[in-house]
Design a protein around this motif. Structure first.
Motif, short mmCIF file in Angstrom:
data_model
loop_
_atom_site.label_atom_id
_atom_site.label_comp_id
_atom_site.label_asym_id
_atom_site.label_seq_id
_atom_site.Cartn_x
_atom_site.Cartn_y
_atom_site.Cartn_z
N ALA A 177 34.43 45.01 26.17
CA ALA A 177 33.23 46.18 26.84
C ALA A 177 33.69 46.31 28.40
CB ALA A 177 32.77 44.84 27.13
N HIS A 178 34.84 45.90 29.35
CA HIS A 178 34.99 46.08 30.61
C HIS A 178 37.19 46.71 30.68
CE1 HIS A 178 31.74 45.23 32.12
NE2 HIS A 178 31.25 43.85 30.77
N MET A 179 37.25 46.55 29.26
CA MET A 179 38.83 46.62 29.20
C MET A 179 39.61 48.34 29.80
SD MET A 179 40.09 46.75 25.73
CE MET A 179 41.53 47.00 25.71
N PHE A 180 38.25 49.06 29.83
CA PHE A 180 39.18 51.07 29.85
C PHE A 180 38.40 50.71 31.21
CE2 PHE A 180 38.77 50.41 25.41
CZ PHE A 180 39.99 51.58 25.04
N ASP A 181 37.29 50.40 31.80
CA ASP A 181 37.02 50.34 33.57
C ASP A 181 38.16 49.44 34.65
OD1 ASP A 181 35.49 50.19 35.64
OD2 ASP A 181 34.08 48.80 35.23
N GLN A 182 38.98 50.80 34.69
CA GLN A 182 39.81 50.37 36.01
C GLN A 182 39.45 49.38 37.41
OE1 GLN A 182 41.56 54.44 36.39
NE2 GLN A 182 43.50 53.21 36.85
N HIS A 183 38.28 49.22 37.53
CA HIS A 183 38.10 48.89 38.94
C HIS A 183 36.89 47.48 38.43
CE1 HIS A 183 39.04 52.24 40.83
NE2 HIS A 183 38.72 53.39 40.03
N TYR A 184 37.00 47.50 37.11
CA TYR A 184 35.97 46.41 36.59
C TYR A 184 36.35 45.27 37.79
CZ TYR A 184 33.56 42.43 34.05
OH TYR A 184 32.88 41.22 33.26
N LEU A 185 37.84 44.51 37.56
CA LEU A 185 38.29 43.07 37.91
C LEU A 185 38.32 43.44 40.00
CD1 LEU A 185 41.18 42.89 36.17
CD2 LEU A 185 39.59 41.12 35.99
N ASP A 186 38.76 45.05 39.97
CA ASP A 186 38.25 44.68 41.55
C ASP A 186 36.94 44.12 42.26
OD1 ASP A 186 40.95 45.97 41.63
OD2 ASP A 186 40.14 48.17 41.35
N SER A 187 36.08 45.08 41.38
CA SER A 187 34.50 44.48 41.81
C SER A 187 33.68 43.37 41.35
CB SER A 187 33.86 45.55 40.90
OG SER A 187 33.84 44.90 39.19
N HIS A 188 35.31 42.40 41.07
CA HIS A 188 34.85 40.57 41.14
C HIS A 188 35.62 40.01 42.38
CE1 HIS A 188 32.87 42.65 37.55
NE2 HIS A 188 32.02 41.15 37.86
N ASP A 189 35.53 39.18 42.92
CA ASP A 189 35.96 39.01 43.96
C ASP A 189 37.16 37.52 43.06
OD1 ASP A 189 34.39 36.34 42.41
OD2 ASP A 189 34.08 36.24 44.94
N ARG A 190 38.24 36.86 43.74
CA ARG A 190 39.69 36.63 43.09
C ARG A 190 39.10 35.19 42.30
NH1 ARG A 190 44.37 35.95 42.23
NH2 ARG A 190 44.94 33.60 42.94
N HIS A 191 38.07 34.52 42.62
CA HIS A 191 36.88 33.88 41.48
C HIS A 191 36.65 33.85 40.04
CE1 HIS A 191 37.24 31.45 45.18
NE2 HIS A 191 36.55 32.71 45.68
N GLY A 192 37.12 34.76 39.58
CA GLY A 192 36.59 35.20 37.94
C GLY A 192 35.62 35.90 38.33
N VAL A 193 35.00 36.43 36.57
CA VAL A 193 34.06 36.93 35.88
C VAL A 193 33.54 36.52 35.58
CG1 VAL A 193 35.75 39.23 36.40
CG2 VAL A 193 35.50 37.94 34.26
N ASP A 194 32.32 36.76 35.09
CA ASP A 194 30.95 35.45 34.22
C ASP A 194 30.72 36.28 33.68
OD1 ASP A 194 29.79 37.08 36.23
OD2 ASP A 194 28.78 34.89 37.03
N GLY A 195 30.68 37.27 32.49
CA GLY A 195 29.99 38.33 32.44
C GLY A 195 30.02 37.67 30.40
N TRP A 196 30.97 36.52 30.67
CA TRP A 196 31.44 35.86 29.21
C TRP A 196 30.01 34.64 29.35
CZ3 TRP A 196 31.45 30.63 29.24
CH2 TRP A 196 32.09 30.34 30.81
N ARG A 197 29.59 34.27 29.99
CA ARG A 197 28.05 33.37 30.60
C ARG A 197 27.00 34.06 29.67
NH1 ARG A 197 29.60 28.99 33.32
NH2 ARG A 197 31.51 29.26 34.71
N ALA A 198 26.92 35.38 29.70
CA ALA A 198 25.84 36.40 29.25
C ALA A 198 25.58 36.42 27.76
CB ALA A 198 25.11 37.44 30.12
N PHE A 199 27.07 36.96 27.24
CA PHE A 199 27.16 37.24 25.82
C PHE A 199 26.92 34.88 25.58
CE2 PHE A 199 29.48 40.73 27.49
CZ PHE A 199 28.89 41.62 26.72
N ALA A 200 27.38 34.09 25.92
CA ALA A 200 27.49 33.19 25.20
C ALA A 200 26.41 32.25 25.11
CB ALA A 200 27.97 31.85 25.93
#
Length: 154
Positions: free
Chosen positions: A114-137
């Motif tokens: 869902a976010h692989m083409f968003d260049q700034h997705y990782l920049d908008s999240h800190d180094r502690h990780g992304v947690d969008g997968w939790r909503a999908f789970a």
């Protein structure tokens, strides 16, 4: 042998800043372009590895999202892969409804695609990780299936 060394001596996910791409045809099977294992990206072809090690690349972004997901699962590669396997096993019952259901219905993969083409997705999240997968789970498998079909994932 190099792969086994990377398993036993791999740094914790938060210690990994960038993952270099290398070629390993044995690990990266025909259906997959790249795979992230213990802080390394493995590809089937040298051309793909060179592309990922160069400028920004959507596939590299996809694999870096997996790194951030591992950072969000208690900073543990082992827990990340256990959860990844669990979600894949739970999705196996949908294998007749969609090809590669265990892969595409996995919450980690849904977030990464869902976010692989968003260049700034990782920049908008800190180094502690992304947690969008939790909503999908938390979504049912049927809801995930509708989501991936609606968003042309897979």
């Amino acid at each position: 042998m190099n792969f086994l060394m990377s398993i036993f001596f791999s740094p914790r996910p938060r210690a990994v800043i960038d993952m270099p791409a290398t070629v390993n045809r044995w690990l990266c099977r025909k259906r997959y372009t790249a795979i992230t294992l213990f802080g390394h990206i493995y590809t089937r072809e040298q051309k793909a590895a060179d592309k990922m090690n160069g400028k920004w690349n959507a596939l590299k972004n996809h694999e870096m999202i997996h790194l951030r997901q591992a950072q969000n699962t208690c900073n543990s590669w082992l827990l990340f892969y256990i959860l990844y396997g669990w979600y894949s096993l739970m999705a196996l019952r949908y294998f007749r409804k969609t090809a590669n259901a265990a892969y595409y219905l996995n919450p980690f993969e849904i977030e990464a695609y869902a976010h692989m083409f968003d260049q700034h997705y990782l920049d908008s999240h800190d180094r502690h990780g992304v947690d969008g997968w939790r909503a999908f789970a938390k979504m049912s498998l049927a809801a995930r299936l509708r989501y991936i079909r609606r968003n042309n994932i897979g």
